[in-house]
Enzyme design. Structure first.
Site, short mmCIF file in Angstrom:
data_model
loop_
_atom_site.label_atom_id
_atom_site.label_comp_id
_atom_site.label_asym_id
_atom_site.label_seq_id
_atom_site.Cartn_x
_atom_site.Cartn_y
_atom_site.Cartn_z
N GLY A 44 -37.03 -90.47 75.44
CA GLY A 44 -37.48 -89.45 74.51
C GLY A 44 -36.32 -88.74 73.83
O GLY A 44 -36.50 -88.09 72.81
N ALA A 184 -32.35 -74.37 60.76
CA ALA A 184 -33.64 -74.45 61.45
C ALA A 184 -33.52 -74.07 62.93
O ALA A 184 -34.33 -73.28 63.44
CB ALA A 184 -34.22 -75.85 61.31
N ILE A 185 -32.53 -74.61 63.63
CA ILE A 185 -32.40 -74.35 65.07
C ILE A 185 -32.13 -72.88 65.33
O ILE A 185 -32.77 -72.24 66.18
CB ILE A 185 -31.30 -75.24 65.68
CG1 ILE A 185 -31.70 -76.71 65.57
CG2 ILE A 185 -31.07 -74.87 67.14
CD1 ILE A 185 -30.59 -77.67 65.99
N GLU A 188 -35.18 -70.67 64.61
CA GLU A 188 -36.23 -70.79 65.63
C GLU A 188 -35.87 -70.01 66.89
O GLU A 188 -36.72 -69.29 67.45
CB GLU A 188 -36.46 -72.26 65.94
CG GLU A 188 -37.14 -73.01 64.81
CD GLU A 188 -37.29 -74.49 65.04
OE1 GLU A 188 -37.69 -75.20 64.10
OE2 GLU A 188 -37.01 -74.97 66.18
N ALA A 269 -25.57 -72.39 67.10
CA ALA A 269 -26.45 -73.34 66.43
C ALA A 269 -25.86 -73.68 65.07
O ALA A 269 -26.51 -73.53 64.03
CB ALA A 269 -27.85 -72.76 66.29
N HIS A 448 -63.25 -75.43 51.15
CA HIS A 448 -63.22 -73.96 51.17
C HIS A 448 -64.04 -73.46 52.35
O HIS A 448 -65.13 -73.97 52.60
CB HIS A 448 -63.79 -73.41 49.87
CG HIS A 448 -63.94 -71.91 49.88
ND1 HIS A 448 -62.88 -71.07 49.68
CD2 HIS A 448 -65.03 -71.13 50.09
CE1 HIS A 448 -63.30 -69.81 49.75
NE2 HIS A 448 -64.61 -69.83 50.00
#
Length: 469
Positions: A44, A184-185, A188, A269, A448
């Site tokens: 993973g 992004a990191i 977050e 980050a 809708h």
């Protein structure tokens, strides 16, 4: 993982078991190839175990916490005193990652992929040497070794200075936190830690946070972060750090002014670097630039029979890009029709609060592109304040922005800021892949009440036809 030593010759060997590597192995097996996958850590990869998935689990815990605190607004009493149980949040995050890791192992077994728990390096034409002593041979080799966090000399990772791994398994909530890097990191982690109670300062060297996004969207994100109590400093860098008795003291260079800041913890980050070391590339024709392997549109390197996909092959550093490259690469190897990925059709998502998602060109880039080609653009905007479903949900802050070529009606870019942005952006992704024009999108019937109606309204707005603005 299991180590199988009975077979050492394969049609394809994939090095790296992340979202690029394991998908490549599955697709190759589906096409009838004999396949081996070599992974030195968890199946993973970083995405599933230490990136995409566990961070989203933590961020969802923050969403539930936020919902409880705001429950009275929705007519629900008794939930307003909700508090974060950090240990339980982290345990759940790790459990989610573990479950998906087991799922990948099952998929390898189901598809007949031989898995080697080892590190590998190229050892001559069609050969791979494993650190367990085995040698594998293959007609084709795919390198899917991913990337890791960039290290900053001024911020050596340790007990109080964290990279993403340490930030995912904190023993306690820091009272104060500095997040270095507002991509992004970083965004977050800033969102999560602010939600659970930390005083957060988020800094970046660029003029705005989320620097890859459309400038207007980045500015809206900054305002939303600051409204939550996150201190945001742009054009700011750390020049030095030292540990104190209670935390970390850092020296900030903010627009040329030096200031000191002391915090409990720091999260680094500030980008990533490709995992190109110890692969045996030195004796091959594989070219490396800025820590990433150079490939062509079909993921081929300069060495015959050797391919590279995912983060190790460069930007954009996205799991879904890696998985798509995996399928593209394997199908090209199998002789099937294959077409290079258009980077402008790869969506990007940041799962902060609010989320930010985009595809294609920013407005500034589109204007420059149009100027170079003697054309013009049309820009449409629609706020969620005009959407019935968003108002009903209590999430009516945000914007959908679309950019079109004025003459052809081609969708050049789409940008969304909203708590559900990552789910909405795929609508524009499908449209871009099908080369839908503004007429196609305007004639599409949207259900809708849904948040997706904002996608329709933004398109209409670009051509002066918005109905609810």
């Amino acid at each position: 993982m299991s180590i199988a030593m009975t077979k050492t010759s394969f049609d394809l060997v994939v090095v790296g078991g992340g979202p690029g590597g394991y998908v490549a192995a599955i697709r190759a097996a589906q096409l009838g190839m004999s396949v081996a996958l070599v992974e030195r850590a968890e199946l993973g990869g970083i995405c599933l175990n230490w990136g995409c998935i566990p961070t989203k689990a933590l961020l969802h815990s923050a969403t539930v916490l936020r919902a409880c605190r705001e429950a009275a607004h929705y007519g629900v009493t008794g939930a307003g005193e909700a508090r974060p149980d950090l240990a339980a949040m982290v345990a759940r995050s790790r459990k989610v990652a573990g479950r998906l890791g087991q799922g990948v192992a099952h998929l390898m077994k189901k598809n007949g992929v031989t898995v080697f728990a080892a590190s590998a390096r190229l050892a001559g034409s069609g050969k791979l040497a494993l650190d367990n002593g085995a040698t594998l041979s293959a007609k084709h080799i795919i390198l899917a070794t991913g990337a890791r966090a960039r290290e900053l000399p001024a911020l050596p990772v340790g007990e109080r200075i964290w990279a993403y791994r340490q930030a995912l398994v904190p023993a306690e909530i820091p009272k104060s936190l500095l997040v270095v890097g507002a991509g992004a990191i970083g965004a977050e982690f800033a969102s999560f830690y602010r939600a659970v109670g930390a005083e957060v300062t988020l800094i970046d060297m660029t003029p705005e946070i989320l620097p890859q996004e459309d400038a207007e969207i980045s500015q809206l994100a900054r305002k939303a972060f600051e409204k939550q109590g996150i201190r945001v400093l742009t054009r700011c860098a750390v020049t030095a750090s030292s540990q104190t008795a209670t935390g970390v003291k850092v020296t900030l260079d903010h627009e040329g002014r030096k200031t000191d800041l002391e915090v409990d913890r720091v999260i680094v980050a500030a980008g990533i670097v490709g995992n190109v070391e110890n692969l045996g590339l030195e004796q091959t024709r594989v070219k490396v630039e800025k820590t990433h392997i150079v490939t062509d549109g079909l993921c081929r390197t300069g060495e015959p029979g050797v391919y590279a996909i995912g983060d190790v092959a460069g930007a954009p550093w996205l799991a879904h890009k890696a998985s798509h490259e995996a399928v593209l690469c394997v199908e090209a190897i199998a002789g099937k029709p294959a077409h290079p990925i258009d980077p402008l059709r790869i969506p990007a998502c940041t799962y902060s609060y609010p989320q930010v998602a985009s595809i294609g060109m920013t407005e500034a880039r589109a204007r420059e592109h149009a100027k170079q080609h003697g054309g013009d653009i049309r820009v449409g905007k629609f706020t969620f304040a005009g959407n019935g479903k968003a108002i009903a949900m209590g999430e009516d802050q945000g914007l959908v922005k679309t950019v079109f070529d004025a003459k052809s009606g081609e969708l050049l870019g789409a940008h969304i800021i909203h708590p559900e942005a990552s789910e909405l952006i795929t609508g524009y992704g499908v449209a871009a892949s099908l080369e839908a024009t503004e007429e196609d999108l305007m004639h599409t019937v949207f259900a809708h009440p849904t948040l997706s109606e904002t996608l329709h309204e933004s398109v209409l707005a670009a051509f002066g036809r918005a109905l609810h603005a």
